[in-house]
Design a protein around this motif. Structure first.
Motif, PDB file in Angstrom:
ATOM      1  N   GLU A  65       0.837  -1.193   0.000  1.00  0.00           N
ATOM      2  CA  GLU A  65       0.000   0.000   0.000  1.00  0.00           C
ATOM      3  C   GLU A  65       0.872   1.242   0.000  1.00  0.00           C
ATOM      4  O   GLU A  65       1.775   1.376   0.815  1.00  0.00           O
ATOM      5  CB  GLU A  65      -0.888   0.020   1.238  1.00  0.00           C
ATOM      6  CG  GLU A  65      -1.876  -1.127   1.308  1.00  0.00           C
ATOM      7  CD  GLU A  65      -2.661  -1.109   2.610  1.00  0.00           C
ATOM      8  OE1 GLU A  65      -2.672  -0.069   3.304  1.00  0.00           O
ATOM      9  OE2 GLU A  65      -3.255  -2.146   2.934  1.00  0.00           O
ATOM     10  N   LYS A  66       0.581   2.155  -0.915  1.00  0.00           N
ATOM     11  CA  LYS A  66       1.402   3.363  -1.004  1.00  0.00           C
ATOM     12  C   LYS A  66       1.237   4.226   0.237  1.00  0.00           C
ATOM     13  O   LYS A  66       2.187   4.894   0.646  1.00  0.00           O
ATOM     14  CB  LYS A  66       1.103   4.137  -2.275  1.00  0.00           C
ATOM     15  CG  LYS A  66      -0.285   4.720  -2.379  1.00  0.00           C
ATOM     16  CD  LYS A  66      -0.468   5.460  -3.682  1.00  0.00           C
ATOM     17  CE  LYS A  66      -1.878   6.010  -3.784  1.00  0.00           C
ATOM     18  NZ  LYS A  66      -2.091   6.725  -5.018  1.00  0.00           N
ATOM     19  N   ASP A  67       0.061   4.206   0.882  1.00  0.00           N
ATOM     20  CA  ASP A  67      -0.132   5.016   2.083  1.00  0.00           C
ATOM     21  C   ASP A  67       0.757   4.528   3.225  1.00  0.00           C
ATOM     22  O   ASP A  67       1.347   5.328   3.939  1.00  0.00           O
ATOM     23  CB  ASP A  67      -1.595   4.987   2.520  1.00  0.00           C
ATOM     24  CG  ASP A  67      -2.504   5.725   1.561  1.00  0.00           C
ATOM     25  OD1 ASP A  67      -1.997   6.549   0.778  1.00  0.00           O
ATOM     26  OD2 ASP A  67      -3.729   5.475   1.586  1.00  0.00           O
ATOM     27  N   LYS A  68       0.827   3.217   3.379  1.00  0.00           N
ATOM     28  CA  LYS A  68       1.652   2.653   4.440  1.00  0.00           C
ATOM     29  C   LYS A  68       3.133   2.972   4.182  1.00  0.00           C
ATOM     30  O   LYS A  68       3.863   3.368   5.091  1.00  0.00           O
ATOM     31  CB  LYS A  68       1.445   1.137   4.525  1.00  0.00           C
ATOM     32  CG  LYS A  68       2.115   0.492   5.716  1.00  0.00           C
ATOM     33  CD  LYS A  68       1.922  -1.013   5.705  1.00  0.00           C
ATOM     34  CE  LYS A  68       0.856  -1.434   6.662  1.00  0.00           C
ATOM     35  NZ  LYS A  68       0.774  -2.902   6.819  1.00  0.00           N
ATOM     36  N   THR A  69       3.552   2.829   2.954  1.00  0.00           N
ATOM     37  CA  THR A  69       4.928   3.143   2.585  1.00  0.00           C
ATOM     38  C   THR A  69       5.205   4.630   2.796  1.00  0.00           C
ATOM     39  O   THR A  69       6.245   5.004   3.351  1.00  0.00           O
ATOM     40  CB  THR A  69       5.187   2.755   1.117  1.00  0.00           C
ATOM     41  OG1 THR A  69       4.853   1.380   0.944  1.00  0.00           O
ATOM     42  CG2 THR A  69       6.629   2.964   0.734  1.00  0.00           C
ATOM     43  N   ALA A  70       4.282   5.481   2.379  1.00  0.00           N
ATOM     44  CA  ALA A  70       4.451   6.925   2.539  1.00  0.00           C
ATOM     45  C   ALA A  70       4.548   7.312   4.011  1.00  0.00           C
ATOM     46  O   ALA A  70       5.350   8.180   4.374  1.00  0.00           O
ATOM     47  CB  ALA A  70       3.294   7.657   1.871  1.00  0.00           C
ATOM     48  N   ASN A  71       3.771   6.665   4.869  1.00  0.00           N
ATOM     49  CA  ASN A  71       3.818   6.962   6.303  1.00  0.00           C
ATOM     50  C   ASN A  71       5.169   6.613   6.909  1.00  0.00           C
ATOM     51  O   ASN A  71       5.680   7.343   7.757  1.00  0.00           O
ATOM     52  CB  ASN A  71       2.698   6.237   7.042  1.00  0.00           C
ATOM     53  CG  ASN A  71       1.344   6.842   6.765  1.00  0.00           C
ATOM     54  OD1 ASN A  71       1.237   7.993   6.349  1.00  0.00           O
ATOM     55  ND2 ASN A  71       0.301   6.060   6.966  1.00  0.00           N
ATOM     56  N   LYS A  87       7.602   9.235   5.681  1.00  0.00           N
ATOM     57  CA  LYS A  87       7.327  10.502   6.367  1.00  0.00           C
ATOM     58  C   LYS A  87       7.861  10.450   7.800  1.00  0.00           C
ATOM     59  O   LYS A  87       8.405  11.441   8.299  1.00  0.00           O
ATOM     60  CB  LYS A  87       5.828  10.782   6.373  1.00  0.00           C
ATOM     61  CG  LYS A  87       5.483  12.161   6.895  1.00  0.00           C
ATOM     62  CD  LYS A  87       3.977  12.396   6.896  1.00  0.00           C
ATOM     63  CE  LYS A  87       3.574  12.790   5.504  1.00  0.00           C
ATOM     64  NZ  LYS A  87       2.181  13.298   5.441  1.00  0.00           N
TER      65      LYS A  87
END
Length: 100
Positions: free
Chosen positions: A42-48, A51
């Motif tokens: 998941e791109k959101d999990k990776t982005a978090n 970040k």
């Protein structure tokens, strides 16, 4: 490590899991990106995670620690550094056994 940048550890196979544990739990210079076997990346999990490394308090601590380790890594590969000395000693031992 020689670049002084924290790491996102994403082990896939072989010894990568062991390396991730050493970097995350031992040296504390990485955050492990974890996905379950059947989970889609998941791109959101990776982005978090990224970040967190770039902006979070944990990331700041890792960046500071990595900066101090960077100096050790850079010095180790200099002409008189520990890596060069150790490899030279190993080569000398091999020569004494007739291995080279």
């Amino acid at each position: 490590m020689q670049e002084g940048v924290p790491i996102v550890a994403w082990p896939l196979f072989a010894e990568q899991a062991m390396n991730a544990v050493m970097l995350c739990d031992g040296l504390k210079v990485a955050i492990r990106l974890k996905f379950e076997d059947d989970e889609i990346v998941e791109k959101d999990k990776t982005a978090n995670v990224i970040k967190c490394l770039m902006e979070g308090e944990e990331g700041k601590t890792m960046r500071d620690r990595m900066k101090s380790l960077k100096d050790y890594a850079v010095n180790a590969v200099k002409d008189e550094g520990s890596s060069i000395q150790n490899l030279s000693q190993l080569a000398s031992q091999w020569e004494s056994f007739g291995g080279i």
